[in-house]
Every structure is written in structure tokens, then in C-alpha cells.
Design an enzyme around this catalytic site. Structure first.
Site, PDB file in Angstrom:
ATOM      1  CG  ASP A 109      10.213   1.394   3.609  1.00 47.64           C
ATOM      2  OD1 ASP A 109      11.334   1.934   3.521  1.00 47.64           O
ATOM      3  OD2 ASP A 109       9.977   0.424   4.352  1.00 47.64           O
ATOM      4  CE1 TYR A 144      11.251   8.941  11.757  1.00 45.49           C
ATOM      5  CE2 TYR A 144      13.304   7.771  12.164  1.00 45.49           C
ATOM      6  CZ  TYR A 144      12.072   7.854  11.552  1.00 45.49           C
ATOM      7  OH  TYR A 144      11.670   6.837  10.723  1.00 45.49           O
ATOM      8  CE  LYS A 203      -4.157  13.867   7.478  1.00 43.03           C
ATOM      9  NZ  LYS A 203      -4.939  13.190   6.427  1.00 43.03           N
ATOM     10  CG  ASP A 261      10.804   5.704   7.935  1.00 41.89           C
ATOM     11  OD1 ASP A 261      11.756   5.160   7.346  1.00 41.89           O
ATOM     12  OD2 ASP A 261      10.045   5.100   8.716  1.00 41.89           O
ATOM     13  CG  ASP A 283      -4.277  11.484   3.553  1.00 39.57           C
ATOM     14  OD1 ASP A 283      -3.742  12.527   3.103  1.00 39.57           O
ATOM     15  OD2 ASP A 283      -5.366  11.497   4.153  1.00 39.57           O
TER      16      ASP A 283
HETATM   17  C1  IPM Z   1      15.424   4.272   7.223  1.00 33.28           C
HETATM   18  C2  IPM Z   1      15.198   3.293   8.348  1.00 33.28           C
HETATM   19  C3  IPM Z   1      15.537   3.978   9.662  1.00 33.28           C
HETATM   20  C4  IPM Z   1      14.618   5.170   9.817  1.00 33.28           C
HETATM   21  C5  IPM Z   1      15.450   3.095  10.914  1.00 33.28           C
HETATM   22  C6  IPM Z   1      16.254   1.819  10.763  1.00 33.28           C
HETATM   23  C7  IPM Z   1      15.850   3.846  12.145  1.00 33.28           C
HETATM   24  O1  IPM Z   1      13.901   2.809   8.335  1.00 33.28           O
HETATM   25  O2  IPM Z   1      16.566   4.719   7.050  1.00 33.28           O
HETATM   26  O3  IPM Z   1      14.471   4.603   6.515  1.00 33.28           O
HETATM   27  O4  IPM Z   1      13.492   5.023  10.308  1.00 33.28           O
HETATM   28  O5  IPM Z   1      15.022   6.271   9.438  1.00 33.28           O
HETATM   29 MN    MN Z   2      12.720   3.562   6.670  1.00 35.13          MN
END
Ligand code: IPM
Ligand code: MN
Length: 336
Positions: free
Chosen positions: A245, A134, A184, A241, A217
Site C-alpha cells: 500500500d 494470514y 523484523k 501487504d 520499519d
Molecule cells: C490486498 C488486500 C487483501 C490482503 C485483503 C482484502 C484480504 O489488502 O490484496 O493487499 O490483505 O491481502
Molecule cells: Mn492490502
């Protein structure tokens, strides 16, 4: 003492879910002195402003920032993400991204796992929040030619890795005393080596914390079929990140996933993991629980621990799931 909080409702469902979060915080008896900031994709389309240094300087004087979601489909990718969200994380040095995931017998959210004990878990991902892929290192060479080159490096500093790993050990020592490093190291032999060495060195100061290591993984498999093995996980920015999710998906959906962007002891930012969901904006379909639980994390940061705990309890009942955005907020607020 009232707390000074900057509010960035943002785009799409952002303002809708933040309104419910503020409603619930008020119902929990915590008074906030709020300052509104009109920022996000819509603002950018109006006058080109993404985030100015003056606003960031103002934020440094606040106690917290409560953010809904930013991003609109008609703004090119990266403008709002890098210019607003990442600028905020980097300029305020919010080096910890704290993302908790849990499912229990009383949860409103349910695991896709078979019911019973297996579907009960409770872990926190500590995602490094200012470095890695990032950081923005890289660029183009010979752009728009057949020999075009694009590089995007991952920046890992000893300081950045160590403060993140140390935070995770501290947290694990206050929880079930188990910390897993996810990376990794078998392929990313430079950054992986720095992370692993730092992790092992910091571990010496926490003999009471049991440690483990998973390749990222493999961690994806464990998130789905054995999340009970985790207490605290520490990982780099990009792995964190993606994993968070997945964490949302295995704990009832992204509508429940809360997060805190922290610089312990300084102004910090609290936001649901989900995005602005423009497709359902204005329909009342957005689940405000993730924003409400992010509000609870904000109250932890503000020292309002009891109110935070009461909000988390109020979010547990499965009945709070039914209804529109405002109905869910009303039900949770009424329980307080
Ligand atoms: C998160 C989001 C952000 C990230 C994006 C929107 C920049 O996906 O907060 O997880 O990748 O950190
Ligand atoms: Mn995210």
C-alpha cells in the site's frame, strides 16, 4: 490459441475497472475465452454464497482469473476477505504475490518526491501469499469474559519461505540483480531466523545477485525517501501487504498499483491492489489503470509478452490520467 479466463468483477468499482481492462486487452489483439463468476459481497447478501469448492475446482481448469475488487460495507469483516480472496489464494496455492512499482519521466503516475532523477524508480515486491499471519492460526480462549485471550500466530514453513525466496532470486537475476529481504529479525527471532537462514542459503545458488536486508520499519522510510535503492524485495505476507500500500502511495497512488497472485505454471489470479471503493462506485471516478496493468501482468502469464509490453507503454502517457473511468480506458485502448 485463446486463453480461458475466469472473470470476477466483484463489488463496487470492481466491475467498472475490469470492463476497461478487458477493453484494452481486446484492443491489444488478444482473444480471451471468458467465464463470468458472480461473487463478492453483493452475491453473499443475495444467497449466502461466498466461494464453493466446486467453483475452485472449475478454476483449476482455467488459464487465469481476472478479479476487480471484492467487499461491501454491509458484510462483517473477514467473511469475504477470508472466504473468497484468501480461500482463492490458499486453495489454488498462489504462493507469490507480485507487485511492481515504478515512476519515470514518462509515467502517467508521479512520485510525491521532488522531480528529476530522484523521482525515478522501478522495483518489485515479492510478497509471500499463503502463510504468515494470514494462515488463520489462533483463536479465542474465555471469549467474552474479562479474562478473554485472542491469539493469532504467524505460520512460516521452510517450504513456503524457500519457494518464495527462490522465485525472488530468479526474478532479480533477470532484472538489475539486487534482492532485499525485508523482515523484523531483531524482534521476530523465530520466523525471522527461518527467513534469514533460508534467504542466505538460497543466495549461494545466485552469486550474481547482490543481497541486502532491511528491517520493515526502516524499509518504510526508504520507500518514501530512497526507493531507488530497490530492485526486488522479498518479504512475508503481512509486511508485504502493508509495504505494497505504501508502494502504491509513493508511486502515484493506489489507482496505478497492479498485482499478480501466482503459482508459476498453473492457473493464477490478477487483480488491482485497490479495494472496491464503494464510495465512488458508479460515479466514473475510478482510475482503471491498476486493473489494466494487472491485465498486462495476466498477459505475461499467458505468454502474450508483446501485447503486455504494448499495454504498459500505452499506460505511460500522463494524458491518460484525465477523464472518467471509461474515458481513460478508451484513451489507452486507442493507443494500441
Ligand atoms: C490486498 C488486500 C487483501 C490482503 C485483503 C482484502 C484480504 O489488502 O490484496 O493487499 O490483505 O491481502
Ligand atoms: Mn492490502
Amino acid at each position: 490459441m485463446t486463453h480461458r479466463v475466469g472473470i470476477v468483477g466483484g463489488d463496487g468499482i470492481g466491475p467498472e475497472v475490469i470492463a476497461e481492462g478487458l477493453k484494452v486487452i481486446a484492443a491489444a489483439g488478444v482473444e480471451l475465452d471468458t467465464v463470468d463468476y458472480d461473487l463478492g459481497g453483493s452475491r453473499y447478501l443475495q444467497d449466502g454464497v461466498v466461494l464453493t469448492d466446486e467453483i475452485v475446482d472449475e478454476w483449476r481448469t482455467l488459464d487465469a482469473i481476472y478479479l476487480g475488487a471484492v467487499g461491501t460495507p454491509d458484510v462483517p469483516p473477514g467473511v469475504i476477505e477470508r472466504g473468497l480472496l484468501l480461500k482463492m489464494r490458499f486453495d489454488l496455492d498462489l504462493y507469490i504475490n507480485y507487485r511492481p512499482f515504478s515512476c519515470g519521466p514518462d509515467s502517467a503516475n508521479t512520485s510525491p518526491m521532488s522531480s528529476g532523477e530522484e523521482a525515478e524508480f522501478d522495483f518489485v515486491v515479492i510478497r509471500e501469499n499463503t502463510e504468515g499471519a494470514y494462515a488463520g492460526e489462533g483463536g479465542f480462549l474465555r471469549k467474552n469474559t474479562p479474562h478473554e485471550i485472542a491469539t493469532q500466530g504467524s505460520v512460516n514453513t521452510r517450504l513456503g519461505v524457500e519457494r518464495c525466496v527462490r522465485y525472488a532470486f530468479e526474478l532479480a537475476s533477470r532484472r538489475r540483480k539486487h534482492l532485499t529481504l525485508v523482515h523484523k529479525t531483531n524482534v521476530l527471532t523465530f520466523s525471522g531466523d527461518l527467513w534469514e537462514r533460508t534467504f542466505n542459503e538460497v543466495a549461494d545458488a545466485y552469486p550474481g545477485v547482490e543481497t541486502a536486508y532491511n528491517h520493515v520499519d526502516a524499509a518504510c522510510i526508504y520507500f518514501v525517501d530512497d526507493p531507488r535503492r530497490y530492485d526486488v524485495i522479498v518479504t512475508d505476507n503481512l509486511f508485504g501487504d502493508i509495504l505494497t500500500d505504501l508502494g502504491g502511495a509513493v508511486s502515484g497512488g493506489i489507482g496505478f498499483a497492479a498485482s499478480a497472485n501466482l503459482h508459476p505454471g498453473r492457473v493464477s489470479m490478477f487483480e488491482p491492489v485497490h479495494g472496491s471503493a464503494p464510495d465512488i462506485a458508479g460515479t466514473g471516478k475510478a482510475n482503471p489503470t491498476a486493473a489494466i496493468l494487472s491485465g498486462a501482468l495476466m498477459l505475461d502469464h499467458l505468454g502474450e509478452d508483446q501485447a503486455a509490453e504494448r499495454i504498459r507503454k500505452a499506460c505511460e502517457d500522463p494524458d491518460s490520467l484525465s477523464g472518467s473511468t471509461t474515458e481513460i480506458g478508451d484513451v489507452i485502448a486507442a493507443r494500441l
